[in-house]
Design a protein around this motif. Structure first.
Motif, mmCIF file in Angstrom:
data_model
loop_
_atom_site.group_PDB
_atom_site.id
_atom_site.type_symbol
_atom_site.label_atom_id
_atom_site.label_comp_id
_atom_site.label_asym_id
_atom_site.label_seq_id
_atom_site.Cartn_x
_atom_site.Cartn_y
_atom_site.Cartn_z
ATOM 1 N N UNK A 1 12.380 9.488 13.467
ATOM 2 C CA UNK A 1 12.667 8.249 12.746
ATOM 3 C C UNK A 1 11.943 8.190 11.415
ATOM 4 N N UNK A 2 10.660 8.505 11.430
ATOM 5 C CA UNK A 2 9.858 8.397 10.213
ATOM 6 C C UNK A 2 10.312 9.372 9.136
ATOM 7 N N UNK A 3 10.747 10.552 9.537
ATOM 8 C CA UNK A 3 11.195 11.535 8.538
ATOM 9 C C UNK A 3 12.380 11.016 7.727
ATOM 10 N N UNK A 4 13.160 10.140 8.331
ATOM 11 C CA UNK A 4 14.348 9.630 7.651
ATOM 12 C C UNK A 4 14.030 8.523 6.652
ATOM 13 N N UNK A 5 12.779 8.036 6.638
ATOM 14 C CA UNK A 5 12.432 6.949 5.726
ATOM 15 C C UNK A 5 11.323 7.328 4.747
ATOM 16 N N UNK A 6 10.855 8.569 4.791
ATOM 17 C CA UNK A 6 9.791 8.989 3.877
ATOM 18 C C UNK A 6 10.202 8.740 2.424
ATOM 19 N N UNK A 7 9.319 8.133 1.660
ATOM 20 C CA UNK A 7 9.578 7.881 0.253
ATOM 21 C C UNK A 7 10.320 6.597 -0.044
ATOM 22 N N UNK A 8 10.669 5.827 0.974
ATOM 23 C CA UNK A 8 11.394 4.577 0.755
ATOM 24 C C UNK A 8 10.501 3.574 0.027
ATOM 25 N N UNK A 9 10.940 3.153 -1.145
ATOM 26 C CA UNK A 9 10.120 2.276 -1.986
ATOM 27 C C UNK A 9 10.230 0.824 -1.566
ATOM 28 N N UNK A 10 9.271 0.027 -1.992
ATOM 29 C CA UNK A 10 9.287 -1.418 -1.754
ATOM 30 C C UNK A 10 9.579 -2.093 -3.090
ATOM 31 N N UNK A 11 10.785 -2.606 -3.251
ATOM 32 C CA UNK A 11 11.240 -3.124 -4.546
ATOM 33 C C UNK A 11 11.934 -4.471 -4.395
ATOM 34 N N UNK A 12 11.243 -5.478 -3.862
ATOM 35 C CA UNK A 12 11.876 -6.770 -3.584
ATOM 36 C C UNK A 12 12.289 -7.516 -4.846
ATOM 37 N N UNK A 13 13.525 -7.902 -4.889
ATOM 38 C CA UNK A 13 14.048 -8.646 -6.031
ATOM 39 C C UNK A 13 13.335 -10.004 -6.124
ATOM 40 N N UNK B 1 3.320 11.341 9.992
ATOM 41 C CA UNK B 1 2.543 10.146 9.630
ATOM 42 C C UNK B 1 1.589 10.469 8.487
ATOM 43 N N UNK B 2 0.986 11.650 8.536
ATOM 44 C CA UNK B 2 0.101 12.067 7.442
ATOM 45 C C UNK B 2 0.859 12.165 6.125
ATOM 46 N N UNK B 3 2.101 12.642 6.194
ATOM 47 C CA UNK B 3 2.920 12.752 4.990
ATOM 48 C C UNK B 3 3.251 11.355 4.445
ATOM 49 N N UNK B 4 3.469 10.405 5.338
ATOM 50 C CA UNK B 4 3.706 9.035 4.891
ATOM 51 C C UNK B 4 2.516 8.536 4.068
ATOM 52 N N UNK B 5 1.324 8.868 4.518
ATOM 53 C CA UNK B 5 0.118 8.487 3.780
ATOM 54 C C UNK B 5 0.080 9.167 2.418
ATOM 55 N N UNK B 6 0.408 10.448 2.398
ATOM 56 C CA UNK B 6 0.410 11.207 1.141
ATOM 57 C C UNK B 6 1.429 10.656 0.155
ATOM 58 N N UNK B 7 2.641 10.432 0.638
ATOM 59 C CA UNK B 7 3.717 9.945 -0.227
ATOM 60 C C UNK B 7 3.416 8.528 -0.714
ATOM 61 N N UNK C 1 0.813 -1.215 0.000
ATOM 62 C CA UNK C 1 0.000 0.000 0.000
ATOM 63 C C UNK C 1 0.848 1.267 0.000
ATOM 64 N N UNK C 2 1.907 1.275 0.797
ATOM 65 C CA UNK C 2 2.645 2.520 0.969
ATOM 66 C C UNK C 2 4.132 2.451 0.772
ATOM 67 N N UNK C 3 4.651 1.350 0.227
ATOM 68 C CA UNK C 3 6.089 1.237 0.023
ATOM 69 C C UNK C 3 6.803 0.777 1.279
ATOM 70 N N UNK C 4 8.111 0.671 1.193
ATOM 71 C CA UNK C 4 8.901 0.182 2.327
ATOM 72 C C UNK C 4 8.889 1.176 3.485
ATOM 73 N N UNK C 5 8.615 2.447 3.218
ATOM 74 C CA UNK C 5 8.473 3.411 4.304
ATOM 75 C C UNK C 5 7.390 2.962 5.280
ATOM 76 N N UNK C 6 6.393 2.234 4.768
ATOM 77 C CA UNK C 6 5.295 1.775 5.603
ATOM 78 C C UNK C 6 5.685 0.575 6.457
ATOM 79 N N UNK C 7 6.591 -0.247 5.974
ATOM 80 C CA UNK C 7 6.999 -1.435 6.724
ATOM 81 C C UNK C 7 8.239 -1.149 7.565
ATOM 82 N N UNK C 8 9.359 -0.970 6.907
ATOM 83 C CA UNK C 8 10.592 -0.687 7.634
ATOM 84 C C UNK C 8 10.495 0.655 8.357
#
Length: 314
Positions: A201-213, A253-259, A165-172
């Motif tokens: 902590x969250x600000x440092x991971x905003x936009x982190x994509x989920x791209x599992x090989x 957290x709201x920005x995480x949702x937006x991104x 739903x939200x990329x790796x920023x949402x998990x990691x």
């Protein structure tokens, strides 16, 4: 729950002179009608699973079925024993343990999803290494899990914890925030400091994509767990030192949702972009696809069912 946002969590705990863990236990009892002793016992069982996963990663073969990953947690532990580390032994040990747990997950071992299987190593890595360092009791760490759970509850209800739903920023990212905030409380920090740690902590991971090989929870997931544990410790130190998140944590957290909502589907656990589509990533996927094509359907189905049984959700 009496809270939906982190600022509400801080307000209630401050007004009632409670830790976040104490409030979360009370709310859990109220929500589930399960006696407090049973609620705490269940969380204690989860912590034991985390400790077992660290031990297994350090002592057993954690080569994944794909053959792509395994053994890096052991390598880190051995590296620490050989001499001074670049990041410091505390950070390096948290990293080693986080790698171990993530490798246990990838090798079909038993883990606790905190908040997901893809981010299962961060909280155990931070908690268990810190327990060894500071001599904390299991009971203290179990309280830390309740604090982490309260933070995860807020994130899940206002943003994402799913990479699809939200990329790796949402998990990691979520796991880093949960670990950082809980670590602050474990060290005696205030609820307000806990909240700031989450935002930092969250600000440092905003936009982190989920791209599992190859679509597997292995590359780059396992390495991100290791590095995520270090980030959690750093964010906790900042908050305990009095560093504040200039952007309120609830807004982060709201920005995480937006991104996450704006993130292309190819960067949300589809293996259609990012590292999964590099020349090397595609070669790995092609190599793994060949033997899979020869398998009988019933066997493939059995593997899928066994994968679902490998995680225990907190």
């Amino acid at each position: 729950m009496r809270f939906k946002h982190l600022h509400e969590l801080n307000t209630i705990c401050t007004a009632e002179s409670k830790t976040i863990a104490e409030l979360m236990i009370e709310e859990q009892v109220q929500e589930t009608n399960i006696p407090e002793a049973d609620v705490v016992r269940q969380m204690s069982d989860y912590y034991q699973v985390m400790k077992e996963a660290v031990h297994k990663g350090l002592t057993e073969d954690t080569t994944s079925r794909s053959g792509l990953t395994g053994g890096d947690g052991k390598k880190m532990a051995e590296y620490i024993r050989k001499g001074e580390t670049c990041s410091g032994d505390a950070s390096a040990l948290a990293m080693a343990y986080a790698l171990c747990v993530s490798e246990v997950n990838a090798s079909m071992g038993r883990i606790v999803a905190t908040p997901t299987a893809g981010s299962c190593g961060i909280i155990p890595g931070v908690f268990i290494s810190s327990q060894e360092r500071f001599g904390w009791s299991d009971e203290h760490l179990v309280n830390g899990l309740f604090c982490a759970g309260a933070i995860g509850y807020v994130i899940a209800n206002n943003s994402f914890i799913s990479g699809a739903e939200g990329g790796c920023q949402a998990e990691v990212g979520s796991a880093i925030g949960m670990a950082a905030g809980a670590m602050v409380e474990l060290r005696g920090g205030t609820p307000e400091q806990v909240v700031h740690a989450v935002g930092l902590a969250l600000k440092n991971t905003l936009g982190l994509i989920c791209d599992p090989v190859a679509g597997l929870v292995e590359i780059p997931c396992i390495i991100r767990n290791g590095l995520g544990a270090v980030t959690a410790l750093a964010a906790a130190d900042m908050a305990l030192a009095g560093v504040r998140s200039a952007i309120p944590s609830d807004e982060v957290i709201d920005v995480m949702l937006e991104v996450g909502s704006a993130m292309p589907s190819r960067h949300r656990e589809t293996a259609q972009g990012g590292l999964a589509q590099t020349p090397t990533g595609r070669k790995m996927m092609e190599k793994l696809a060949k033997p899979k094509a020869k398998r009988a359907e019933p066997e493939a189905e059995a593997e899928s069912l066994s994968e679902k049984d490998t995680e225990t959700k907190a």
